[in-house]
Each structure stands twice: as structure tokens, then as C-alpha cells.
Design a protein around this motif. Structure first.
Motif, PDB file in Angstrom:
ATOM      1  N   SER A 129     -11.789  16.127  -2.688  1.00  0.00           N
ATOM      2  CA  SER A 129     -11.171  14.806  -2.645  1.00  0.00           C
ATOM      3  C   SER A 129      -9.678  14.892  -2.360  1.00  0.00           C
ATOM      4  N   MET A 130      -9.025  15.923  -2.911  1.00  0.00           N
ATOM      5  CA  MET A 130      -7.582  16.071  -2.708  1.00  0.00           C
ATOM      6  C   MET A 130      -7.239  16.314  -1.244  1.00  0.00           C
ATOM      7  N   LEU A 131      -8.139  16.959  -0.513  1.00  0.00           N
ATOM      8  CA  LEU A 131      -7.896  17.142   0.920  1.00  0.00           C
ATOM      9  C   LEU A 131      -7.739  15.793   1.621  1.00  0.00           C
ATOM     10  N   LEU A 132      -8.597  14.835   1.265  1.00  0.00           N
ATOM     11  CA  LEU A 132      -8.505  13.504   1.861  1.00  0.00           C
ATOM     12  C   LEU A 132      -7.260  12.763   1.384  1.00  0.00           C
ATOM     13  N   VAL A 133      -6.919  12.911   0.107  1.00  0.00           N
ATOM     14  CA  VAL A 133      -5.735  12.241  -0.432  1.00  0.00           C
ATOM     15  C   VAL A 133      -4.479  12.737   0.273  1.00  0.00           C
ATOM     16  N   ILE A 134      -4.382  14.060   0.439  1.00  0.00           N
ATOM     17  CA  ILE A 134      -3.224  14.638   1.128  1.00  0.00           C
ATOM     18  C   ILE A 134      -3.159  14.143   2.567  1.00  0.00           C
ATOM     19  N   THR A 152       0.065   8.302   6.522  1.00  0.00           N
ATOM     20  CA  THR A 152       0.869   7.105   6.237  1.00  0.00           C
ATOM     21  C   THR A 152       2.332   7.436   5.973  1.00  0.00           C
ATOM     22  N   LEU A 153       2.688   8.723   6.082  1.00  0.00           N
ATOM     23  CA  LEU A 153       4.068   9.192   5.884  1.00  0.00           C
ATOM     24  C   LEU A 153       4.586   8.862   4.484  1.00  0.00           C
ATOM     25  N   THR A 154       3.698   8.936   3.492  1.00  0.00           N
ATOM     26  CA  THR A 154       4.100   8.746   2.100  1.00  0.00           C
ATOM     27  C   THR A 154       4.108  10.075   1.345  1.00  0.00           C
ATOM     28  N   HIS A 155       3.800  11.164   2.027  1.00  0.00           N
ATOM     29  CA  HIS A 155       3.903  12.493   1.438  1.00  0.00           C
ATOM     30  C   HIS A 155       5.373  12.806   1.158  1.00  0.00           C
ATOM     31  N   LYS A 156       5.615  13.612   0.134  1.00  0.00           N
ATOM     32  CA  LYS A 156       6.992  13.933  -0.256  1.00  0.00           C
ATOM     33  C   LYS A 156       7.792  14.498   0.907  1.00  0.00           C
ATOM     34  N   GLN A 197       0.833  -1.208   0.000  1.00  0.00           N
ATOM     35  CA  GLN A 197       0.000   0.000   0.000  1.00  0.00           C
ATOM     36  C   GLN A 197       0.863   1.251   0.000  1.00  0.00           C
ATOM     37  N   ASN A 198       1.890   1.282   0.885  1.00  0.00           N
ATOM     38  CA  ASN A 198       2.766   2.441   0.950  1.00  0.00           C
ATOM     39  C   ASN A 198       3.558   2.603  -0.333  1.00  0.00           C
ATOM     40  N   LEU A 199       3.949   1.478  -0.950  1.00  0.00           N
ATOM     41  CA  LEU A 199       4.690   1.541  -2.208  1.00  0.00           C
ATOM     42  C   LEU A 199       3.846   2.196  -3.289  1.00  0.00           C
ATOM     43  N   LEU A 200       2.560   1.854  -3.356  1.00  0.00           N
ATOM     44  CA  LEU A 200       1.659   2.441  -4.343  1.00  0.00           C
ATOM     45  C   LEU A 200       1.471   3.930  -4.083  1.00  0.00           C
ATOM     46  N   LEU A 201       1.285   4.301  -2.818  1.00  0.00           N
ATOM     47  CA  LEU A 201       1.108   5.708  -2.474  1.00  0.00           C
ATOM     48  C   LEU A 201       2.366   6.508  -2.766  1.00  0.00           C
ATOM     49  N   ASN A 202       3.540   5.875  -2.630  1.00  0.00           N
ATOM     50  CA  ASN A 202       4.792   6.554  -2.926  1.00  0.00           C
ATOM     51  C   ASN A 202       4.934   6.849  -4.411  1.00  0.00           C
ATOM     52  N   LYS A 203       4.472   5.917  -5.243  1.00  0.00           N
ATOM     53  CA  LYS A 203       4.669   6.049  -6.689  1.00  0.00           C
ATOM     54  C   LYS A 203       3.746   7.108  -7.302  1.00  0.00           C
ATOM     55  N   ILE A 204       2.518   7.210  -6.779  1.00  0.00           N
ATOM     56  CA  ILE A 204       1.545   8.136  -7.360  1.00  0.00           C
ATOM     57  C   ILE A 204       1.707   9.512  -6.720  1.00  0.00           C
ATOM     58  N   ARG A 205       2.002  10.511  -7.522  1.00  0.00           N
ATOM     59  CA  ARG A 205       2.207  11.873  -7.032  1.00  0.00           C
ATOM     60  C   ARG A 205       0.867  12.582  -6.881  1.00  0.00           C
ATOM     61  N   LEU A 206       0.875  13.657  -6.099  1.00  0.00           N
ATOM     62  CA  LEU A 206      -0.353  14.409  -5.867  1.00  0.00           C
ATOM     63  C   LEU A 206      -0.884  15.026  -7.155  1.00  0.00           C
ATOM     64  N   THR A 207       0.013  15.472  -8.036  1.00  0.00           N
ATOM     65  CA  THR A 207      -0.430  16.044  -9.307  1.00  0.00           C
ATOM     66  C   THR A 207      -1.142  14.995 -10.162  1.00  0.00           C
ATOM     67  N   GLN A 208      -0.679  13.746 -10.081  1.00  0.00           N
ATOM     68  CA  GLN A 208      -1.330  12.664 -10.830  1.00  0.00           C
ATOM     69  C   GLN A 208      -2.702  12.358 -10.243  1.00  0.00           C
ATOM     70  N   TYR A 209      -2.786  12.379  -8.920  1.00  0.00           N
ATOM     71  CA  TYR A 209      -4.097  12.216  -8.276  1.00  0.00           C
ATOM     72  C   TYR A 209      -5.050  13.307  -8.733  1.00  0.00           C
ATOM     73  N   PHE A 210      -4.557  14.549  -8.784  1.00  0.00           N
ATOM     74  CA  PHE A 210      -5.406  15.678  -9.155  1.00  0.00           C
ATOM     75  C   PHE A 210      -5.957  15.511 -10.566  1.00  0.00           C
ATOM     76  N   VAL A 211      -5.081  15.189 -11.517  1.00  0.00           N
ATOM     77  CA  VAL A 211      -5.518  15.026 -12.907  1.00  0.00           C
ATOM     78  C   VAL A 211      -6.516  13.880 -13.030  1.00  0.00           C
ATOM     79  N   PHE A 212      -6.210  12.759 -12.395  1.00  0.00           N
ATOM     80  CA  PHE A 212      -7.096  11.587 -12.470  1.00  0.00           C
ATOM     81  C   PHE A 212      -8.473  11.908 -11.883  1.00  0.00           C
TER      82      PHE A 212
END
Length: 241
Positions: free
Chosen positions: A205-210, A216-220, A2-17
Motif C-alpha cells: 500500500s505504501m508504494l501507491l501512497v508514495i 501530486t507533488l506533495t512529497h517532501k 486534497q493537496n493540503l491534506l496530503l501535505n499534512k499527513i507524513r509517510l510515517t503516519q501513513y505507514f503506522v495507520f
């Protein structure tokens, strides 16, 4: 995983998706005209959502900053401990340095509370059981290891200070209600209104993602806190970040 997946996906990618997904949903969802009572409910729920999530986001940000401070403090302490070994014979010094490196690698690899606990206890046990002509230097090292336990205690406490399940439950309820109102609200037939509704849903939604990435300490910002440990390992205690 789970943490590996969260590490790979950036916030900008979440936003666009999320923005693309909400654009489709908004354009396909028929709008509804809400009465004054429903609009009041929407306003109150939106206020509660922002009022509730804001301090939790601030607390998680403060938690990450505190973890940065603790990691840097322990890195400085370990750096000073290794420097104090320079008067020891090469074999003894290299043996203790290897134990320190093993401990740091375990922390960086596990990235969780209690990481490297057995290795740190091994260092303390080594100093307690040591008997030899360099007893004075080893005793001083033992004192520094015990003093550094405060950093380890604080580290464990902050690592465990995640968002509680009941807090997630309340936020998800408020988020779901707010999102539903926005998706079904008939703000007008113009394209711009639909685009703004999709942007608003994305922002909510981005508020929850952040918050998830912070908790989970996967933020940059959170991932950078391990850099002092990595610098000590890579430089073999010749440099500290």
C-alpha cells in the motif's frame, strides 16, 4: 483541499495507520489454503505489480528532480535580471522588482502549470511598451525574459507529466489482486506469520501512497523545490538558495 491534506499527513503516519488497519484485517480474516494454480497466479500478479509500478515511481522521481533543476535555473535567471537593474533609477527599479515579486508569489501560491503566466506576460508587455532614456537596459531585460521562457515551457511540461488514469487503473487492479491473496493466504497459525502478512500489505500500500504524493507533488522532496523562489521573495533578491 486534497493537496493540503496530503501535505499534512507524513509517510510515517501513513505507514503506522495502514499497519494497524491491516493487523486487524489479517487477524480477523480466516486463512485459506491455495492450490498450486492459485499460488502461480499470485506469483505472476505480484511480479507484474512490481514490474509495472517500479518504472513509474522512477519516472516520477526523475520528474521531481527535473523540476528542482528548472526552478533553480529560473531563480538564477531572475536573480541575474534583477541585478542588471541596479543602474536604473530607484523608482523604475522598484517598480520592476515589485512585478517580479508578484510573479514569484503567484507561482508559489498556485503550485501548478501556468502559474504566474499573466504576471510574466505583464513583465514582457511592460518592457515592450517602455519608451524612455533607459531603453537599452529595458531591451536587455526583455531579451532575458524571452530567453527564460524556455525554463517556463519546461516547467509547464514537467508539471503536467503526472501518472495517467489508465496507469492508475492497471496498478489498482494488480494491487487489489495481490493484496487479496496476501490477506486470505493461510501462511500458518503463528502470530509472526500474521504480523508479516500485515507488514507485506502495508508495504504494498505504501508504494501507491508514495506514488500518489510524488504525482501530486506533495512529497517532501517535491515541496522543497519551491525554496529558491521563496528565498528570492524573503530576501528581496539579496539572496538565492
Amino acid at each position: 483541499m486534497q493537496n493540503l491534506l496530503l501535505n499534512k499527513i507524513r509517510l510515517t503516519q501513513y505507514f503506522v495507520f495502514l499497519f494497524v488497519i491491516f493487523c486487524f484485517i489479517v487477524f480477523l480474516t480466516p486463512g485459506m489454503k491455495f492450490e498450486s494454480g492459485a499460488l502461480t497466479l499470485f506469483s505472476v500478479n505480484s511480479f507484474l505489480y512490481g514490474f509495472y509500478i517500479a518504472p513509474i515511481l522512477s519516472a516520477q522521481k526523475a520528474r521531481i528532480e527535473e523540476l528542482h533543476r528548472i526552478v533553480r535555473s529560473e531563480s538564477n535567471a531572475i536573480f541575474a535580471m534583477v541585478l542588471s537593474l541596479k543602474k536604473l533609477p530607484p523608482e523604475l527599479r522598484n517598480e520592476i522588482q515589485t512585478m517580479f515579486i508578484t510573479y514569484l508569489k503567484k507561482i508559489v501560491r498556485s503550485k501548478k502549470a501556468g502559474g504566474g503566466e499573466a504576471n510574466y506576460e505583464g513583465l514582457i508587455s511592460y518592457c515592450l511598451n517602455y519608451t524612455g532614456e533607459h531603453q537599452t537596459e529595458i531591451d536587455k531585460l526583455l531579451d532575458k525574459l524571452v530567453a527564460n521562457q524556455q525554463n517556463r515551457t519546461n516547467f509547464t511540461m514537467q508539471m503536467s507529466n503526472k501518472v495517467f488514469s489508465n496507469e492508475w487503473m492497471i496498478m489498482l487492479v494488480l494491487f487489489s489482486v495481490t493484496l487479496t491473496f496476501v490477506l486470505f493466504l493461510d501462511a500458518g497459525s503463528g502470530f509472526i506469520y500474521q504480523l508479516l502478512a500485515a507488514l507485506l500489505c502495508t508495504g504494498l500500500s505504501m508504494l501507491l501512497v508514495i506514488l500518489v504524493k510524488m504525482s501530486t507533488l506533495t512529497h517532501k522532496k517535491a515541496r522543497q523545490m519551491w525554496d529558491p523562489y521563496k528565498k528570492l521573495i524573503d530576501s528581496h533578491f539579496y539572496r538565492i538558495d
